[in-house]
Design an enzyme around this catalytic site. Structure first.
Site, PDB file in Angstrom:
ATOM      1  N   GLU A   1       0.808  -1.224   0.000  1.00  0.00           N
ATOM      2  CA  GLU A   1       0.000   0.000   0.000  1.00  0.00           C
ATOM      3  C   GLU A   1       0.846   1.281   0.000  1.00  0.00           C
ATOM      4  O   GLU A   1       0.810   2.074   0.940  1.00  0.00           O
ATOM      5  CB  GLU A   1      -0.975  -0.016   1.183  1.00  0.00           C
TER       6      GLU A   1
ATOM      7  N   GLU B   1      -4.708  -9.137  -0.599  1.00  0.00           N
ATOM      8  CA  GLU B   1      -5.127  -8.890   0.787  1.00  0.00           C
ATOM      9  C   GLU B   1      -6.616  -8.608   0.855  1.00  0.00           C
ATOM     10  O   GLU B   1      -7.173  -7.912   0.005  1.00  0.00           O
ATOM     11  CB  GLU B   1      -4.351  -7.715   1.393  1.00  0.00           C
TER      12      GLU B   1
END
Length: 524
Positions: free
Chosen positions: A261, A364
């Protein structure tokens, strides 16, 4: 033998087949919570099991899980000729399966062995309970995970902030690089236990949250950060050392991502350990340092993005426009599932239309993010969130789907930032038991029955336009065992009648309310 005896013989044969199919299965030990579905309780002496059986010719096997409490309920179905008129109403949904129209080949399904997941696994005080948890995920009597994501150093699901080389100063040699106790005593043992239990190769994906702080502009783990220019090559070497050290520990790394991220490090989302990038910085590091370092010294694959779906235009389109040769560095794209229900899947196809050789992986997913309670035992709504996302991803060229923490505590941790979330398995260490959430079975309806190298095939309702939303969520695959697997979800609160047509044969079945089913049949 007269007709009556033949009939009795066939009945007996079918009964013996059904008995054999269920011989090794062990049912859920249910625990129900108010206004929730059930969790299945496992401890050192008992844990539910389900075997995947290859059906005999002329039959199919149906597995069902539901909000009402079914967990992989197994039944045997018999094919009918398409000339036979099944009992149906105007509400019957017909799904026509066409194995000749093929799409992507599946790589696998799995979850993440974070520090927290491995610590919770170890907190089960009995080795039998620990083995039941491993078998539930990776064993042939479980949901047969064959992929694992592992953080390179600390993630937020750690009890402390650390990297593999926390020496301060301007050292660029990584002379202090070493795996940490979290790797040696927790993550690596859990991964190796999964590898031992699995019948196929477990492919491991590494993701880095933050490099050593001396490499960053702020010298901090969190916040708005960048990589210092003089550490572009050392950070690429850091990746290579991670791959080499895990290989030495007999945990081969199949792929790495360019960082977890990265948008967090340029937008300041949350307070987690991170690393942000500019467009030019991402280009330079990946193309000129990371890719050549890994390509020249390993066969590990490189995944772009490892961020939310809506960031693809940034980390793919915008960087590629300004960076010749950037996209040649990648084998695939990793995406997180957060915000998927508000961001159309078309953004993926538009951004990747010029790169057909890149595969897609969901790297994820979790529920309970910034909600109260973080852990919601027995929640079917959370299972349905997973189900919807897995159908959408698999029907849109994803080759793998990897969940977040494989297990967490009763409060959804530990987590150094108190960023607690839910997990498909929740460990109650005080009672030396763990609970399989509805999410666990939701994933299992795909992961257990769609083995690696299965190929997605065409399935559609001929009564609807191709662009119209499906009457009932569905996806189909042809497996390496030459069977057809169809997964269906009825999200409504009433039973749906469904006919599955395969060539000149068909199966009629009723799908209960809020029920997910997996049907496996021979591709005759």
């Amino acid at each position: 033998m007269d007709v009556a005896n033949i009939y009795i013989f066939l009945i007996a044969l079918l009964i013996s087949y059904i008995t054999a199919v269920n011989a090794e299965d062990m049912p859920c030990s249910p625990k129900r919570f108010p206004n929730r579905s059930v969790v299945c309780v496992c401890n050192s002496s008992y844990c539910d099991k389900i075997t995947r059986e290859i059906p005999e010719c002329g039959y199919a096997i149906n597995y069902a899980s539901s909000e009402g409490g079914l967990r992989f309920k197994k039944t045997v179905l018999r094919f009918e000729s398409c000339d036979t008129e099944p009992l149906q109403s105007s509400d019957t949904i017909t799904l026509v399966i066409n194995p000749s129209v093929t799409h992507q080949s599946i790589e696998g399904f799995g979850g993440a062995v974070t520090d927290s997941a491995a610590m919770n696994w170890k907190r089960l005080s009995d080795s039998k309970a620990q083995q039941h948890l491993i078998n539930s995920y990776c064993g042939s009597s479980g949901i047969q995970y064959n992929m694992i994501r592992v953080p390179m150093g600390a993630s937020d699901f750690s009890t402390r902030l650390y990297t593999y080389d926390d020496l301060q100063g301007n050292d660029t040699t990584l002379k202090n690089f070493a795996l940490q106790p979290e790797d040696v005593y927790y993550k690596i043992p859990m991964i190796k236990a999964c590898m031992k239990a699995a019948k196929t190769t477990v492919k491991v994906i590494g993701s880095c949250w933050s490099p050593p702080t001396r490499m960053k502009t702020t010298h901090k783990f969190t916040g708005l950060t960048r990589l210092l220019d003089e550490f572009y090559q050392p950070f690429a070497n850091y990746y290579l050392k991670f791959v080499q050290e895990y290989n030495k520990a007999k945990v081969p790394i199949w792929a790495v991502t360019t960082g977890n991220e990265p948008l967090n490090g340029i937008a300041g989302f949350g307070g987690l350990n991170d690393l942000g990038w500019t467009i030019s910085g991402m280009c330079k590091w990946v193309r000129d340092y990371l890719s050549p370092t890994l390509r020249n010294n390993s066969d590990v694959k490189i995944l772009a993005v490892d961020d939310q779906r809506f960031t693809i235009p940034l980390w793919i389109t915008m960087v590629a426009r300004q960076c010749a040769g950037y996209m040649k560095a990648f084998d695939g794209v990793g995406l997180h599932y957060y915000f998927d229900e508000t961001v159309p899947v078309s953004i993926i196809h538009e951004s990747l239309k010029d790169y057909p050789n890149l595969f897609l992986i969901n790297t994820e997913a979790c529920t309970g993010v910034q909600t109260t309670p973080s852990v919601d035992l027995g929640s079917w709504d959370r299972a349905e969130t997973y189900i919807r996302n897995m159908f959408e991803d698999l029907n849109n060229k994803f080759v793998a789907w990897v969940d977040w923490n494989m297990c967490l505590s009763m409060t959804g941790g530990p987590n150094w930032e108190n960023n607690f979330v839910d997990s498909p398995i929740i460990v109650n260490a005080e009672k030396n038991e763990f609970y399989k959430q509805p999410m666990f079975y939701a994933i299992g309806h795909f992961s257990k029955f769609i083995p690696r190298h299965s190929v997605r095939i065409d399935v559609r309702d001929p009564s609807k336009c191709p662009e119209a939303p499906p009457s009932i969520l569905n996806v189909a695959f042809k497996t390496p065992q030459n069977t057809i697997v169809v997964v269906i979800y009825n999200r409504e609160n009433m039973t749906k009648s469904v006919i599955l047509k395969l060539g000149n044969r068909q199966i009629s079945l009723d799908v209960g309310p809020k029920t997910i089913i997996t049907v496996e049949m021979h591709n005759e």
